[in-house]
Write a protein that holds these residues in place. Structure first.
Motif, PDB file in Angstrom:
ATOM      1  N   ASN A 530      14.318  -3.865   1.393  1.00  0.00           N
ATOM      2  CA  ASN A 530      13.782  -5.192   0.850  1.00  0.00           C
ATOM      3  C   ASN A 530      12.236  -5.075   0.690  1.00  0.00           C
ATOM      4  O   ASN A 530      11.653  -4.691   1.582  1.00  0.00           O
ATOM      5  N   SER A 531      11.871  -5.823  -0.619  1.00  0.00           N
ATOM      6  CA  SER A 531      10.247  -5.577  -0.768  1.00  0.00           C
ATOM      7  C   SER A 531       9.598  -6.821  -0.346  1.00  0.00           C
ATOM      8  O   SER A 531       8.454  -6.953  -0.633  1.00  0.00           O
ATOM      9  N   SER A 532      10.209  -7.837   0.150  1.00  0.00           N
ATOM     10  CA  SER A 532       9.773  -8.971   0.427  1.00  0.00           C
ATOM     11  C   SER A 532       8.523  -8.944   1.462  1.00  0.00           C
ATOM     12  O   SER A 532       8.683  -8.059   2.584  1.00  0.00           O
ATOM     13  N   ASN A 533       7.373  -9.648   1.379  1.00  0.00           N
ATOM     14  CA  ASN A 533       6.172  -9.572   2.039  1.00  0.00           C
ATOM     15  C   ASN A 533       5.327  -8.196   1.874  1.00  0.00           C
ATOM     16  O   ASN A 533       4.219  -8.327   2.144  1.00  0.00           O
ATOM     17  N   LEU A 534       5.749  -7.123   1.133  1.00  0.00           N
ATOM     18  CA  LEU A 534       5.066  -6.105   0.981  1.00  0.00           C
ATOM     19  C   LEU A 534       4.044  -6.229  -0.271  1.00  0.00           C
ATOM     20  O   LEU A 534       4.343  -7.117  -1.274  1.00  0.00           O
ATOM     21  N   THR A 535       2.956  -5.667  -0.173  1.00  0.00           N
ATOM     22  CA  THR A 535       1.824  -6.008  -1.245  1.00  0.00           C
ATOM     23  C   THR A 535       1.532  -4.414  -1.584  1.00  0.00           C
ATOM     24  O   THR A 535       0.868  -3.813  -0.962  1.00  0.00           O
ATOM     25  N   PRO A 536       1.911  -4.039  -2.743  1.00  0.00           N
ATOM     26  CA  PRO A 536       1.726  -2.793  -3.246  1.00  0.00           C
ATOM     27  C   PRO A 536       0.151  -2.441  -3.447  1.00  0.00           C
ATOM     28  O   PRO A 536      -0.360  -3.633  -3.680  1.00  0.00           O
ATOM     29  N   PRO A 537      -0.378  -1.253  -3.602  1.00  0.00           N
ATOM     30  CA  PRO A 537       0.548  -0.201  -3.221  1.00  0.00           C
ATOM     31  C   PRO A 537       0.805   0.559  -1.739  1.00  0.00           C
ATOM     32  O   PRO A 537      -0.134   0.010  -0.928  1.00  0.00           O
ATOM     33  N   MET A 538       1.802   0.894  -1.309  1.00  0.00           N
ATOM     34  CA  MET A 538       2.174   1.404  -0.058  1.00  0.00           C
ATOM     35  C   MET A 538       0.945   2.653   0.174  1.00  0.00           C
ATOM     36  O   MET A 538       0.656   3.346  -0.799  1.00  0.00           O
ATOM     37  N   GLY A 564      18.098  -4.175   4.714  1.00  0.00           N
ATOM     38  CA  GLY A 564      17.965  -5.498   4.303  1.00  0.00           C
ATOM     39  C   GLY A 564      17.142  -6.233   5.083  1.00  0.00           C
ATOM     40  O   GLY A 564      16.857  -7.477   4.632  1.00  0.00           O
ATOM     41  N   ASP A 565      16.240  -5.935   6.007  1.00  0.00           N
ATOM     42  CA  ASP A 565      15.609  -6.568   6.691  1.00  0.00           C
ATOM     43  C   ASP A 565      14.260  -7.110   5.985  1.00  0.00           C
ATOM     44  O   ASP A 565      13.582  -6.452   5.262  1.00  0.00           O
TER      45      ASP A 565
END
Length: 583
Positions: A530-538, A564-565
């Motif tokens: 799940n990419s929710s809450n992440l702000t690219p770039p890693m 899925g978290d």
């Protein structure tokens, strides 16, 4: 109209067209994923194909039937002519293709001038192949395979020249084959090493025997030379693997008479751990009709010694992070003791040994980088390894959990893989690792030894590569062998990698569509987080057995436990932090 009646009507219509001179044979079948009905158990009688199928449909159904390996692929042979059924000897590999594949008529000279013959091309994307050792080897190329058919006297098209290699779709492969790790040992420690293989899934009752066949055949080609096999070449089954009246699974070994009790205990671990995924029964291990190990005849996985202790960080070690040129605890956010925590070093990256007792630090010095190695909290010894850049170090496990490690790895300037060894005098000296096969992929910008020391995961040319670590008998030299690019189409711009477990990797990429993914060590599939809450770039990622995954993005640290978290802020988040667990 239900599905069966619809198929019958279509078959009747096609039969009429065939008998009227084949004037309406379609020129192409469009790629599609066709659902396949399965009974769950093989049958002795294989039904003949539906009547009236055109050549394109015959080849398509032949590919679908190839997923059923029972009785020497009898279901697929049903689509061949009588002579071809007897003569077909496909090689011992499987080519696994994407679910959507096409069948088209060959053109030009490739097509037969005889109207009673047709050449059909199978057009697909190759996912990988299952080798003769039952290990998956990833691939990413296009398949274009000719299949020659002939119209039989009864008006049915049948294959007269089938492919040399069996082709199955990815979904059919996953339904027909069962993934199982079989276990060997690290070359010079008691760390168990999983070797992922695939066995025919049905009948389920035969799974233990099939797993034992793989185990007794030794490690896969990709791990040969990188692991130790206590069972050796002489061990065989004295008779079939069977269930006893009291519910135990009996594994009668022979050829182990000359082995020591210590080696026999390692054999027990190999067999019990390898069978735990296909049976819940007690494993009754026999040698010459008596217990393989004196006084203990039946085994459960819970009764084995903790062989994973040398390759799993203690839960008491929370992990560390680099922040502002210092090393800080992931547990309480406090700087660690010693020069690495006080700011005496301009820390760029670091690695803590698996048992937590040692520390390796890469510090930035002007336009270069240098490596320090020493005890945790102490002053590290400078290693004679001049370089403009050094990847984050990675520790080889110690031979036992209460000892210190004598080796760590890094990559200098993208093209020199280096292992740094502790000498008998207590100094740390660099030695080159033969990584020519990996460097052919591209410059290496990241490297993580598996925590059992048998494999290495690397970022080469922005792609994820896994190779085996093969040591000379006297450990004087090391070669990285059998490198494999995992998920080459999906994993691009990889920026960091770590081992979730001994056979599973976690990766962070610069891609907005797949910022974080989980990949098995053979690359057979990819699970997107799940990419929710992440702000690219890693920027960085870390993982370890039984630990939450921590990723560093443009804003700070985030944590999740499964695919899925939703990512949650780490309690010690900092915008410039790069986290790492021991290893």
């Amino acid at each position: 109209m239900n599905r069966r009646r619809y198929r019958a009507a279509v078959a009747t219509l096609i039969a009429v067209l065939v008998l009227s001179g084949c004037a309406a044979i379609p020129t192409e079948s469009q790629p599609e994923a066709v659902p396949r009905e399965r009974t769950g158990q093989p049958t002795q009688e294989v039904p003949e194909p539906a009547r009236g199928l055109d050549p394109l449909s015959v080849v398509r159904e032949f590919v679908r039937a190839s997923a059923e390996p029972t009785s020497d692929h009898a279901a697929a042979r049903a689509y061949l002519t009588g002579d071809s059924r007897k003569q077909w000897r496909p090689d011992q590999t499987l080519t696994i293709i994407e679910d959507q594949f096409g069948t088209v008529y060959a053109t030009g000279r490739e097509q037969s001038a005889d109207s009673a013959e047709r050449v059909v091309m199978v057009r697909a994307t190759n996912v990988g192949r299952l080798g003769s050792d039952s290990a998956f080897i990833p691939a990413d190329d296009q398949v274009l395979v000719p299949v020659r058919l002939r119209l039989q006297q009864d008006g049915q098209w049948r294959i007269i020249e089938p492919p040399d290699t069996i082709m199955v779709t990815e979904t059919d492969f996953n339904e027909s084959y069962f993934r199982v790790p079989v276990y060997f040992f690290a070359s010079d420690s008691t760390a168990l090493v999983p070797d992922v293989r695939y066995v025919v899934a049905r009948p389920q009752s035969g799974l233990p025997a099939r797993v034992m066949d793989l185990l007794l055949a030794g490690p896969s080609n990709g791990l040969t030379g990188a692991v130790r096999n206590p069972l050796g070449d002489a061990a065989t089954l004295e008779s079939n693997v069977t269930g006893a009246n009291d519910g135990a699974l009996v594994v009668p070994l022979s050829g182990v008479d000359e082995t020591s009790e210590q080696e026999r205990r390692l054999m027990v671990a190999q067999v019990v751990r390898s069978l735990q995924h296909v049976t819940t029964s007690r494993i009754r291990l026999l040698a010459g009709g008596t217990a393989l190990t004196p006084g203990h005849i039946d085994w459960l996985p819970s009764e084995l010694p903790a062989y994973e202790a040398v390759s799993s960080p203690s839960s008491e070690l929370p992990g560390l992070m680099t922040a502002g040129g210092r090393l800080v605890s992931l547990g309480n956010g406090q700087a660690i003791e010693g020069p690495a925590g006080t700011g005496a070093y301009n820390v760029e990256s670091a690695a803590q040994s698996i048992n937590g007792q040692q520390l390796a630090v890469v510090e930035r010095t002007g336009d270069g980088a240098r490596l320090r190695v020493g005890d945790y909290g102490g002053e590290g010894q400078l290693v004679d390894l001049p370089a403009t850049s050094l990847t984050r170090p990675t520790w080889r496990p110690a031979t036992s959990s209460d000892k210190k490690s004598g080796e760590l790895w890094t990559v200098a300037d993208g093209d020199k893989v280096v292992r740094v060894q502790r000498t008998p005098e207590g100094k740390w000296a660099p030695q080159s690792v033969n990584a020519s096969e990996v460097l052919a992929v591209g410059p290496i910008t990241g490297l993580r030894l598996s925590r059992d020391g048998a494999r290495v995961a690397m970022i080469a040319g922005g792609q994820l590569v896994v190779a085996s670590v093969v040591r000379a008998a006297d450990s004087s030299s090391i070669t990285l062998r059998s490198p494999r690019i995992l998920q080459p189409s999906n994993l691009v711009g990889v920026v960091d990698v770590d081992w979730v477990s001994q056979d599973t990797l976690i990766v962070a990429t610069s891609s907005d569509s797949i910022p974080v993914a989980r990949v098995p060590v053979d690359g057979q599939r990819l699970d997107k987080f799940n990419s929710s809450n992440l702000t690219p770039p890693m920027r960085a990622i870390t993982a370890a057995p039984g630990r939450p995954i921590i990723v560093a993005d443009a804003s700070g640290l985030w944590t999740a436990s499964d695919v899925g978290d939703v990512w949650r802020p780490h309690q010690m988040t900092r915008p410039d932090a790069a986290p790492f667990y021991p290893g």
